[in-house]
Design an enzyme around this catalytic site. Structure first.
Site, PDB file in Angstrom:
ATOM      1  N   ASP A 282       0.865  -1.165   0.000  1.00  0.00           N
ATOM      2  CA  ASP A 282       0.000   0.000   0.000  1.00  0.00           C
ATOM      3  C   ASP A 282       0.913   1.230   0.000  1.00  0.00           C
ATOM      4  O   ASP A 282       2.138   1.131   0.143  1.00  0.00           O
ATOM      5  CB  ASP A 282      -0.951  -0.020   1.214  1.00  0.00           C
TER       6      ASP A 282
HETATM    7  C1  GLC Z   1      -4.292   4.328  -0.145  1.00  0.00           C
HETATM    8  C2  GLC Z   1      -5.158   3.175   0.247  1.00  0.00           C
HETATM    9  C3  GLC Z   1      -5.265   2.127  -0.804  1.00  0.00           C
HETATM   10  C4  GLC Z   1      -5.183   2.788  -2.159  1.00  0.00           C
HETATM   11  C5  GLC Z   1      -3.774   3.326  -2.306  1.00  0.00           C
HETATM   12  C6  GLC Z   1      -3.566   4.043  -3.650  1.00  0.00           C
HETATM   13  O1  GLC Z   1      -3.581   4.817   0.934  1.00  0.00           O
HETATM   14  O2  GLC Z   1      -4.903   2.528   1.486  1.00  0.00           O
HETATM   15  O3  GLC Z   1      -6.493   1.428  -0.590  1.00  0.00           O
HETATM   16  O4  GLC Z   1      -5.455   1.856  -3.174  1.00  0.00           O
HETATM   17  O5  GLC Z   1      -3.429   4.201  -1.251  1.00  0.00           O
HETATM   18  O6  GLC Z   1      -4.314   5.220  -3.669  1.00  0.00           O
END
Ligand code: GLC
Length: 748
Positions: A282
């Protein structure tokens, strides 16, 4: 020199890899692995690490060099097809090896045409509509250059204080699994190389929804049996269904952050499930291993994540900064880097990017197509849950004048909910607009009462009351603004914010028929307000077409059929609260209301069982609950046998009858209980469900197949076991199965 001047790199890579230009879509996976190994054989270490680097969109001219030199292999958040094609052309035609870029985006519940939030979609229990919604989102997003979405989120949540419950399918593993698989099918189709296909991403792996106290990013304690029985099944199903990627979660699991958790990312995902897709961290989650306190610096974090099995570093800049030196110093074998790169390249091959790297520039031309809007409206309508109705709904045909009040009545941005990066709110149709179209503008009096859901002033309440007094019926739209749920938006108190409760009380005091329509990203604690209303509809942020969907339900053109995917408690303090709770050693037989407890009452006089003195033990509305404008009867289940042996299947049949006078849909739910086992089991568990439409008076037989494998549960070590004994079976319209269950035995 390896690179051939003026040779279009894609053809060059194809020649090197012996790839036909007819496209690899038909090729078998092992063909890709051979080609990937050939490509790996000519990649420098820097180019390999570049493929593990996922960067957020910046001005294309700033990204261009990082693409050209191969130090960035994937990007996220570009949605201008010309920019995407410009960067892709640099990757394919100017970088040394011509490896195409992977372009990702959070397409969570629609792209331009916004669908209900996933929690709302789950409330529809209609997997066909959910799949079609994901398909439409993929068509719209891929037209703008996106080929990878960070969806579906298959985290389970039993605690709506956690704002990301909005992105989930609620509290139940089976419903979550079915919703996740429907979205994966819709995004990926059965041909990932289709230019309209999006690589899906099962997230957040794993256990993120169990954040302690519902506070986002908080620690999780997940015993093996909870992992096996609740947390992992939706992820395993996604892996087995061929989801193209996984995303690691921010949380630590029993002290080991998911993004550095080899037992999870290697032992479970790769060894047990034989998953060969790609794992992305993430956002900055590799770097956050430092904040977690399990890495001293970026170098440590990169080492920990790489060894755990994270293939791609999303905006953490850890792999790019540290992996080359770790390899050159011999701490990390280059073969480990190769194994990560292999998973990334395999996804790019499977997406057909080596053959078709460019997006057509039809971006926007496919958005808001009538079929997309119609599907969004249908899904929104089926996502609405009728919680209470004293007969006020559907509105009588002789009603002429309605008062539309509340801060969510005309909130085109906020009705679309969280994670709507590509929302164009001018396309949202609000309840006010739809009701004006339904009743005629002159017959609708609009008075929001509050400027927005957090407005504490109450200055507008008198005007709303005046509107109510001059109307035949009052429709009050309340709930949450979009920003109040989603990532980083936990709430400690789930009561209505601002002066919403005061507004509702003032409207109720007029004595006019009052229908509440709650539009929120989570369950709210609405006991007091629901008691004051004649009818209550719950609409988890319904999206672009939420207005028409709600207007059709309010006027009876659509019969509501939604069922709660998550428990609505009476008080915030009851959470975590969910239907598949254990019975405990002291299930409450009776409770004593707080105000009825005598002064200086004897200590044990209120009973010593599992309930709250100030709100008992029951929810306000249980999982699986939802009313209709008609009524249904579900017969007692008939079992094909009173016992089955391991490996056998029990057929559970029942007859469902529409006993009312309008057509409607019922979600027939199959629950079981294992009353005596080596581990305490939940008082009931959902094992299947079917949504059926019935005309007035129509009866239909519904059958479920229940296999002995479905009776398995995990032991204290998280190992699945199936134990002989008696089982209870209910077929019901909600998780509150008050009828006597049928029973059968699983024999040795
Ligand atoms: C965010 C989220 C994730 C998302 C990623 C890209 O912090 O936790 O669900 O897909 O970053 O935006």
């Amino acid at each position: 020199m390896i690179n051939k001047k003026h040779e279009p790199k894609a053809v060059f890579a194809a020649m090197v890899l012996g790839l036909s230009t007819a496209g690899q879509a038909a090729a078998s996976p092992d063909l890709f692995d051979e080609k990937i190994d050939s490509l790996l054989g000519i990649m420098t270490l820097q180019e390999k690490v570049g493929q593990l680097n996922l960067l957020n969109a910046t001005a294309p001219e700033l990204m261009a060099d990082k693409v050209r030199d191969g130090s960035t292999g994937s990007v996220l958040n570009y949605v201008n097809p010309d920019e995407v094609n410009m960067l892709q052309r640099i990757a394919v035609e100017e970088s040394r090896l011509g490896i195409p870029l992977l372009v990702g985006r959070d397409v969570i519940h629609g792209f331009h045409t916004i669908l209900p939030i996933p929690l709302g979609q789950a409330a529809s229990w209609n997997m066909e509509l959910i799949e079609e919604g994901a398909r439409n989102a993929a068509v719209e997003a891929s037209a703008c250059g996106v080929r990878w979405t960070f969806s579906p989120m298959v985290d389970i949540s039993r605690d709506p204080r956690w704002g990301r419950v909005a992105e989930s399918a609620g509290e139940d593993p089976l419903l979550t699994e079915r919703v996740g698989l429907a979205m994966i099918r819709g995004y990926q189709t059965d041909n990932l190389a289709d230019p309209t296909a999006l690589a899906a991403c099962a997230k957040h792996f794993a256990g993120y929804g169990f954040a302690e106290a519902g506070k986002d990013y908080s620690t999780t304690w997940l015993p093996p049996s909870l992992m096996t029985d609740v947390v992992l099944p939706p992820f395993e199903a996604a892996a087995k269904a061929g989801v193209a990627s996984f995303m690691t979660s921010f949380n630590d699991i029993n002290g080991v952050p998911a993004t550095g958790n080899r037992r999870l990312l290697h032992d479970v995902l790769r060894e047990q499930w034989a998953y060969d897709g790609m794992v992305v961290s993430d956002w900055d989650a590799i770097n956050e291993l430092i904040a977690h306190g399990v890495a001293a610096d970026k170098r440590d974090a990169a080492l920990l994540a790489a060894k755990a099995g994270v293939d791609m570093d999303m905006e953490g800049h850890c792999y790019s900064a540290s992996l080359p030196a770790l390899v050159e110093s011999g701490i990390v074998a280059e073969s480990l880097v190769d194994s990560l790169v292999r998973n990334v390249l395999r996804l790019k091959f499977r997406l057909g990017l080596f053959d078709n790297p460019y997006t057509d520039t039809s971006c926007g031309k496919k958005s808001y197509a009538r079929p997309h809007l119609d599907l969004a409206g249908k899904l929104a309508a089926e996502s609405v849950v009728l919680l209470k109705n004293d007969g006020m709904l559907p509105l009588r045909r002789d009603i002429k004048r309605i008062a539309v009040v509340g801060p969510m009545a005309d909130a085109p941005h906020d009705q679309c909910g969280t994670w709507v990066l590509d929302l164009e709110k001018e396309h949202s149709v609000t309840p006010l607009r739809a009701l004006r179209e339904a009743f005629g503008r002159d017959n609708v009096v609009f008075a929001p009462g509050l400027a927005h859901t957090r407005d504490k002033s109450g200055d507008g309440i008198p005007a709303a009351v005046a509107a109510a007094e001059g109307a035949d019926a009052v429709l009050c739209f309340v709930g949450e603004e979009a920003v109040m749920s989603g990532e980083g938006h936990s709430m400690a108190d789930l009561d209505f914010k601002g002066a919403q409760s005061r507004l509702i009380a003032a409207l109720a005091a007029t004595g006019k028929p009052l229908a509440l329509v709650v539009m929120a990203g989570r369950p709210l604690t609405i006991e007091k307000e629901a008691a004051a209303a004649n009818a209550v509809l719950y609409s988890f942020h319904p999206g672009t077409m939420g207005g028409p969907a709600l207007a059709k339900i309010l006027t009876g053109r659509t019969n509501p059929s939604g069922k709660l995917p998550i428990t609505i408690a009476r008080k915030t303090g009851q959470y975590p609260m969910y239907y598949y709770a254990k019975n405990t050693g002291r299930p409450p037989e009776w409770t004593m209301e707080l105000d009825s407890i005598p002064l200086e009452a004897v200590q044990s006089s209120t009973g010593c069982s599992s309930y709250y003195l100030d709100c008992g033990y029951r929810p306000l509305y249980p999982f699986g609950y939802g009313l209709s404008y008609t009524t249904f009867d579900i017969s007692k289940p008939e079992l094909s046998s009173d016992s089955i042996r391991p490996g056998e299947v029990l057929t559970v049949g029942c007859t469902v009858t529409n006993t009312g006078d309008v057509e409607g849909a019922e979600v027939v739910q199959l629950y079981i209980r294992d009353p005596v086992a080596s581990m305490a089991q939940p008082v009931k568990i959902l094992k299947d469900f079917k949504k059926i439409n019935l005309a007035p008076g129509e009866s239909r037989r519904v059958e479920f197949k229940l296999s002995s494998e479905q009776l398995a549960f995990s032991d204290i070590d998280g190992k699945l076991v199936v134990e002989p004994g008696e089982f209870y079976v209910w077929v019901s319209a909600s998780s509150e199965c008050d009828k006597t269950p049928a029973t059968f035995r699983l024999t040795d």
